[in-house]
Design an enzyme around this catalytic site. Structure first.
Site, PDB file in Angstrom:
ATOM      1  N   LYS A 157      -3.372   4.519  -3.031  1.00  0.00           N
ATOM      2  CA  LYS A 157      -4.184   5.624  -3.516  1.00  0.00           C
ATOM      3  C   LYS A 157      -3.344   6.477  -4.468  1.00  0.00           C
ATOM      4  O   LYS A 157      -2.160   6.689  -4.247  1.00  0.00           O
ATOM      5  CB  LYS A 157      -4.583   6.494  -2.324  1.00  0.00           C
ATOM      6  CG  LYS A 157      -5.797   7.338  -2.571  1.00  0.00           C
ATOM      7  CD  LYS A 157      -6.063   8.248  -1.403  1.00  0.00           C
ATOM      8  CE  LYS A 157      -6.508   7.502  -0.163  1.00  0.00           C
ATOM      9  NZ  LYS A 157      -6.977   8.381   0.899  1.00  0.00           N
ATOM     10  N   MET A 186      -4.624   8.988  11.856  1.00  0.00           N
ATOM     11  CA  MET A 186      -5.520   9.527  10.815  1.00  0.00           C
ATOM     12  C   MET A 186      -6.372  10.690  11.347  1.00  0.00           C
ATOM     13  O   MET A 186      -7.547  10.792  11.021  1.00  0.00           O
ATOM     14  CB  MET A 186      -6.454   8.423  10.282  1.00  0.00           C
ATOM     15  CG  MET A 186      -5.708   7.279   9.635  1.00  0.00           C
ATOM     16  SD  MET A 186      -6.792   5.888   9.225  1.00  0.00           S
ATOM     17  CE  MET A 186      -6.863   5.021  10.786  1.00  0.00           C
ATOM     18  N   ASP A 188       0.833  -1.197   0.000  1.00  0.00           N
ATOM     19  CA  ASP A 188       0.000   0.000   0.000  1.00  0.00           C
ATOM     20  C   ASP A 188       0.872   1.252   0.000  1.00  0.00           C
ATOM     21  O   ASP A 188       2.108   1.171  -0.045  1.00  0.00           O
ATOM     22  CB  ASP A 188      -1.026  -0.016   1.133  1.00  0.00           C
ATOM     23  CG  ASP A 188      -0.416  -0.070   2.520  1.00  0.00           C
ATOM     24  OD1 ASP A 188      -1.073  -0.623   3.406  1.00  0.00           O
ATOM     25  OD2 ASP A 188       0.706   0.446   2.725  1.00  0.00           O
TER      26      ASP A 188
HETATM   27  N1  SAH Z   1      -1.012   0.029  10.168  1.00  0.00           N
HETATM   28  C1  SAH Z   1      -0.449   1.335  10.392  1.00  0.00           C
HETATM   29  C2  SAH Z   1      -1.503   2.422  10.460  1.00  0.00           C
HETATM   30  C3  SAH Z   1      -2.227   2.664   9.173  1.00  0.00           C
HETATM   31  S1  SAH Z   1      -3.414   3.949   9.308  1.00  0.00           S
HETATM   32  C4  SAH Z   1       0.405   1.316  11.654  1.00  0.00           C
HETATM   33  O1  SAH Z   1       0.360   0.344  12.425  1.00  0.00           O
HETATM   34  O2  SAH Z   1       1.144   2.280  11.862  1.00  0.00           O
HETATM   35  C5  SAH Z   1      -2.529   5.315   8.635  1.00  0.00           C
HETATM   36  C6  SAH Z   1      -2.157   6.303   9.712  1.00  0.00           C
HETATM   37  O3  SAH Z   1      -1.040   5.848  10.451  1.00  0.00           O
HETATM   38  C7  SAH Z   1      -1.729   7.646   9.181  1.00  0.00           C
HETATM   39  O4  SAH Z   1      -2.847   8.454   8.856  1.00  0.00           O
HETATM   40  C8  SAH Z   1      -0.953   8.195  10.359  1.00  0.00           C
HETATM   41  O5  SAH Z   1      -1.818   8.677  11.364  1.00  0.00           O
HETATM   42  C9  SAH Z   1      -0.271   6.951  10.894  1.00  0.00           C
HETATM   43  N2  SAH Z   1       1.105   6.799  10.373  1.00  0.00           N
HETATM   44  C10 SAH Z   1       1.577   5.823   9.592  1.00  0.00           C
HETATM   45  N3  SAH Z   1       2.885   5.988   9.350  1.00  0.00           N
HETATM   46  C11 SAH Z   1       3.261   7.123  10.000  1.00  0.00           C
HETATM   47  C12 SAH Z   1       4.491   7.842  10.138  1.00  0.00           C
HETATM   48  N4  SAH Z   1       5.607   7.425   9.556  1.00  0.00           N
HETATM   49  N5  SAH Z   1       4.487   8.962  10.890  1.00  0.00           N
HETATM   50  C13 SAH Z   1       3.365   9.394  11.502  1.00  0.00           C
HETATM   51  N6  SAH Z   1       2.185   8.766  11.394  1.00  0.00           N
HETATM   52  C14 SAH Z   1       2.130   7.640  10.666  1.00  0.00           C
END
Ligand code: SAH
Length: 256
Positions: free
Chosen positions: A63, A175, A41
């Protein structure tokens, strides 16, 4: 006569962590380095994708501006189809597959189709961001409860976050950038102090990381004025008032 493949492949739901390839687990790195099919993704950093063999088929379900995200049902069907055709599939997801990653839905679809699944955990954004910003999520003086919530959901005001944030607790919001103003209003209406410390961590564990600190009442302005973009996390609680910023303040005071 159609030929049935002699073996069904396995789907590996692999957490890719927050961005830095050094934060992959050894299991994730090994699987990726010998992958023949990778379904990934948009949150997976290009430096991680580059670890796959050149010969690997890289399928993006991300996306893009010109088209919408592939529907979850189509992603499930793709994983099942590849596995039934005899291919092992590395399904790479940002962070951890089972934290806001829809890993559960993909695992269920595979099980229903008789496809074997292995889940490889990853460092979720909360852990990656906390480490990179040096904000402990728990601390004996400040927090013994941590909650992860999704801030983007429709009907934000209908969600019951009572008790998730406040003194002694840390709330980590995934998010939540687009709805940050509404989040602050909701928490203040729930009784949180407008002065509750918070941090917004953008692009955690990536070279472009930014850590912004503030207070609950100023969350919307902090996000707006600094043009914070996804991916970013919001950490709300007294732990966000600790860490290097506070140390920096102390150093400044000592110098003056
Ligand atoms: N499965 C992922 C989350 C996916 S939802 C996990 O465990 O981290 C997507 C959200 O994750 C984003 O909108 C943001 O809020 C957060 N996110 C993912 N990677 C990030 C990063 N490198 N820095 C800050 N927020 C992050």
């Amino acid at each position: 006569m159609t030929q049935t493949p002699s073996r069904t492949g396995t789907v590996f739901l692999v957490g890719a962590g927050p961005g830095d390839p050094d934060l992959l687990t050894l299991r994730a790195a090994r699987l990726l380095m010998r992958a023949s099919v990778v379904v990934h993704d948009g949150l997976v950093d290009p430096s991680i994708l580059a670890m796959a063999p050149r010969t690997a088929r890289m399928i993006s379900v991300a996306k893009s501006r010109s088209r919408h995200t592939m529907q979850q049902d189509d992603i499930n069907a793709l994983l099942v189809r590849e596995a039934l055709a005899g291919n092992d599939v590395v399904r790479l997801k940002g962070g951890d597959p089972f934290v806001f990653g829809r890993g559960g839905e993909e695992a269920e679809a595979c099980h229903e189709a008789g496809v074997k699944v292995e889940v490889v955990p990853g460092i979720s954004a909360a852990m990656g961001a906390a480490a990179a910003a040096q904000i402990p999520l728990t601390h004996r003086e400040n927090a013994s409860i941590v909650s992860f919530v999704a801030g983007q959901c429709k009907g934000l005001s209908d969600q019951n976050w009572a008790g998730l944030a406040g003194v002694g607790r840390t709330l980590v919001i995934y998010m939540g950038i687009a709805t940050s103003e509404a989040i602050a209003e909701k928490l203040i209406a729930d009784g949180l102090s407008p002065e509750m410390p918070l941090a917004v961590i953008e692009n955690a564990a990536r070279p472009t990381m930014r850590v912004l600190r503030g207070q609950l009442a100023g969350l919307g302005a902090l996000v707006r004025d600094n043009k914070v973009k996804s991916p970013a996390l919001i950490v709300i609680g007294d732990v966000a008032g600790r860490g290097d910023m506070k140390d920096m303040q102390r150093v400044l005071e000592a110098v003056q």
